[in-house]
Design a protein around this motif. Structure first.
Motif, PDB file in Angstrom:
ATOM      1  N   ALA A 166       4.742   5.229   2.338  1.00 56.31           N
ATOM      2  CA  ALA A 166       5.076   6.620   2.633  1.00 56.31           C
ATOM      3  C   ALA A 166       5.351   6.808   4.121  1.00 56.31           C
ATOM      4  O   ALA A 166       6.288   7.521   4.509  1.00 56.31           O
ATOM      5  CB  ALA A 166       3.938   7.534   2.180  1.00 56.31           C
ATOM      6  N   ARG A 194       0.845  -1.194   0.000  1.00 58.04           N
ATOM      7  CA  ARG A 194       0.000   0.000   0.000  1.00 58.04           C
ATOM      8  C   ARG A 194       0.876   1.237   0.000  1.00 58.04           C
ATOM      9  O   ARG A 194       1.896   1.309   0.673  1.00 58.04           O
ATOM     10  CB  ARG A 194      -0.907  -0.002   1.225  1.00 58.04           C
ATOM     11  N   THR A 195       0.461   2.228  -0.736  1.00 63.15           N
ATOM     12  CA  THR A 195       1.227   3.464  -0.848  1.00 63.15           C
ATOM     13  C   THR A 195       1.281   4.210   0.488  1.00 63.15           C
ATOM     14  O   THR A 195       2.308   4.786   0.841  1.00 63.15           O
ATOM     15  CB  THR A 195       0.610   4.370  -1.923  1.00 63.15           C
ATOM     16  N   SER A 196       0.220   4.167   1.245  1.00 62.97           N
ATOM     17  CA  SER A 196       0.184   4.893   2.515  1.00 62.97           C
ATOM     18  C   SER A 196       1.169   4.309   3.516  1.00 62.97           C
ATOM     19  O   SER A 196       1.868   5.062   4.217  1.00 62.97           O
ATOM     20  CB  SER A 196      -1.229   4.877   3.097  1.00 62.97           C
TER      21      SER A 196
END
Length: 59
Positions: free
Chosen positions: A19, A14-16
């Motif tokens: 990050a 997941r990108t979240s």
């Protein structure tokens, strides 16, 4: 299940979370690097810094 697939599923999928992992690792790296640099600087300049010679000049 291998370690690589576990890391992929928890961080990189997941990108979240990726990050958040980038921000957290940058924060901890900066704190560690700053502490290491300050320690090296203080050891090299021991006896020359204000905290070392303050009692000579304080009234």
């Amino acid at each position: 299940m291998s370690v690589q697939s576990t890391i992929y599923n928890t961080v990189f999928k997941r990108t979240s979370t990726f990050a958040l992992a980038c921000v957290a690792s940058a924060f901890f790296f900066e704190r560690g690097f700053d502490l290491a640099c300050d320690t090296i600087f203080n050891r090299i300049n021991e006896g020359k810094l204000w905290k070392d010679i303050k009692e000579k000049y304080a009234q």
